[in-house]
Design an enzyme around this catalytic site. Structure first.
Site, PDB file in Angstrom:
ATOM      1  N   ASP A   1       3.287   5.708 -13.931  1.00 27.93           N
ATOM      2  CA  ASP A   1       1.968   5.075 -13.932  1.00 27.93           C
ATOM      3  C   ASP A   1       0.944   6.087 -14.447  1.00 27.93           C
ATOM      4  OD1 ASP A   1       0.642   2.462 -12.179  1.00 27.93           O
ATOM      5  OD2 ASP A   1      -0.683   4.050 -12.903  1.00 27.93           O
ATOM      6  N   ILE A   2       0.064   5.641 -15.327  1.00 31.30           N
ATOM      7  CA  ILE A   2      -0.914   6.538 -15.945  1.00 31.30           C
ATOM      8  C   ILE A   2      -1.965   7.017 -14.932  1.00 31.30           C
ATOM      9  CG2 ILE A   2      -2.598   4.805 -16.749  1.00 31.30           C
ATOM     10  CD1 ILE A   2      -2.490   6.185 -19.505  1.00 31.30           C
TER      11      ILE A   2
ATOM     12  N   ASN B   1       1.937  -6.415  -7.256  1.00 31.51           N
ATOM     13  CA  ASN B   1       0.615  -7.032  -7.169  1.00 31.51           C
ATOM     14  C   ASN B   1       0.717  -8.381  -7.878  1.00 31.51           C
ATOM     15  OD1 ASN B   1      -0.643  -4.841  -5.864  1.00 31.51           O
ATOM     16  ND2 ASN B   1      -0.875  -3.773  -7.804  1.00 31.51           N
TER      17      ASN B   1
ATOM     18  N   HIS C   1       5.816  -6.263 -13.070  1.00 31.73           N
ATOM     19  CA  HIS C   1       6.280  -4.885 -12.865  1.00 31.73           C
ATOM     20  C   HIS C   1       6.311  -4.586 -11.385  1.00 31.73           C
ATOM     21  CE1 HIS C   1       1.903  -4.889 -13.411  1.00 31.73           C
ATOM     22  NE2 HIS C   1       1.869  -3.926 -12.502  1.00 31.73           N
TER      23      HIS C   1
ATOM     24  N   HIS D   1       5.983  -1.564  -8.648  1.00 33.83           N
ATOM     25  CA  HIS D   1       5.534  -0.180  -8.407  1.00 33.83           C
ATOM     26  C   HIS D   1       6.495   0.495  -7.440  1.00 33.83           C
ATOM     27  CE1 HIS D   1       1.219  -0.635  -9.846  1.00 33.83           C
ATOM     28  NE2 HIS D   1       1.556  -1.914  -9.705  1.00 33.83           N
TER      29      HIS D   1
HETATM   30  P1  AMP Z   1      -1.099  -3.723 -11.483  1.00 34.25           P
HETATM   31  O1  AMP Z   1      -2.409  -3.485 -10.816  1.00 34.25           O
HETATM   32  O2  AMP Z   1       0.004  -4.049 -10.504  1.00 34.25           O
HETATM   33  O3  AMP Z   1      -1.218  -4.709 -12.616  1.00 34.25           O
HETATM   34  O4  AMP Z   1      -0.663  -2.327 -12.067  1.00 34.25           O
HETATM   35  C1  AMP Z   1      -0.878  -1.937 -13.375  1.00 34.25           C
HETATM   36  C2  AMP Z   1      -0.660  -0.450 -13.400  1.00 34.25           C
HETATM   37  O5  AMP Z   1      -0.478  -0.053 -14.744  1.00 34.25           O
HETATM   38  C3  AMP Z   1      -1.833   0.357 -12.851  1.00 34.25           C
HETATM   39  O6  AMP Z   1      -1.386   1.118 -11.725  1.00 34.25           O
HETATM   40  C4  AMP Z   1      -2.249   1.247 -14.026  1.00 34.25           C
HETATM   41  O7  AMP Z   1      -2.592   2.553 -13.623  1.00 34.25           O
HETATM   42  C5  AMP Z   1      -0.998   1.234 -14.884  1.00 34.25           C
HETATM   43  N1  AMP Z   1      -1.216   1.442 -16.300  1.00 34.25           N
HETATM   44  C6  AMP Z   1      -2.163   0.896 -17.089  1.00 34.25           C
HETATM   45  N2  AMP Z   1      -2.015   1.295 -18.361  1.00 34.25           N
HETATM   46  C7  AMP Z   1      -0.926   2.116 -18.395  1.00 34.25           C
HETATM   47  C8  AMP Z   1      -0.258   2.841 -19.416  1.00 34.25           C
HETATM   48  N3  AMP Z   1      -0.663   2.814 -20.696  1.00 34.25           N
HETATM   49  N4  AMP Z   1       0.810   3.581 -19.068  1.00 34.25           N
HETATM   50  C9  AMP Z   1       1.242   3.631 -17.793  1.00 34.25           C
HETATM   51  N5  AMP Z   1       0.651   2.953 -16.778  1.00 34.25           N
HETATM   52  C10 AMP Z   1      -0.414   2.206 -17.076  1.00 34.25           C
END
Ligand code: AMP
Ligand code: ZN
Length: 116
Positions: free
Chosen positions: A31-32, A88, A101, A103
Site C-alpha cells: 500500500d502506498i 472496505n 482488494h 488489505h
Molecule cells: P480502499 O480504501 O480499501 O479502497 O484502499 C485503497 C488503498 O489503495 C489505500 O489504502 C491507498 O493507500 C492505496 N493506494 C492508492 N493508490 C495506490 C498505489 N498507486 N499503489 C499502492 N497503493 C495505493
C-alpha cells in the site's frame, strides 16, 4: 480491464507497482500509504468493483485471496504476531479504489501486555 481503474492499470503494468507476488489471477503489492509496518494489498486481476458485486463464479477469487493472505503473512513474518485482513466496501465503508482488494495489515511493534 476497466481503463479508468488504477488497480487495473497496475495489474496490467500500465502504472508503476512492484509486485511481491503474482500468479495468473492475483497480484500483491505494498500500500502506498501504509497504515502499519506491513500493509499489503491483495488484488485479483479480474475487475470486480467490490464485495457487493461478487458472482457465484467469483468464489475461487475469494478463497484465493485468503490463501494468498496466509502465505503473505508467513512471507512477511507477521503470521505469528498477528495481523488484520480487511475489505472496505463502498464509500461508507471507506473504499476509495473501486477494484476489489484485501488489505493485509500488521507488524506493529510488540507492546507490553501481549504474549506470544
Ligand atoms: P480502499 O480504501 O480499501 O479502497 O484502499 C485503497 C488503498 O489503495 C489505500 O489504502 C491507498 O493507500 C492505496 N493506494 C492508492 N493508490 C495506490 C498505489 N498507486 N499503489 C499502492 N497503493 C495505493
Ligand atoms: Zn479494475
Amino acid at each position: 480491464m476497466s481503463s479508468n481503474c488504477l488497480f487495473c492499470q497496475i495489474v496490467n503494468k500500465k502504472a508503476s507497482g512492484e509486485f511481491l507476488y503474482e500468479d495468473n489471477d492475483f497480484v500483491v503489492f505494498k500500500d502506498i500509504h501504509p497504515a502499519a509496518p506491513v500493509h499489503l494489498l491483495l488484488v485479483p486481476k479480474k475487475h470486480i468493483r467490490s464485495i457487493n458485486d461478487l458472482k457465484k463464479e467469483d468464489e475461487a477469487i475469494i478463497s484465493g485471496l485468503f490463501m494468498i493472505a496466509a502465505d503473505m503473512a508467513k512471507k512477511t513474518g507477521v503470521n505469528e504476531s498477528g495481523y488484520k485482513l480487511l475489505f472496505n466496501v463502498e464509500k461508507g465503508g471507506g473504499q476509495v479504489i473501486f477494484h476489489l482488494h484485501l488489505h493485509l495489515i500488521g507488524g506493529w511493534p510488540r507492546i507490553d501486555g501481549w504474549k506470544k
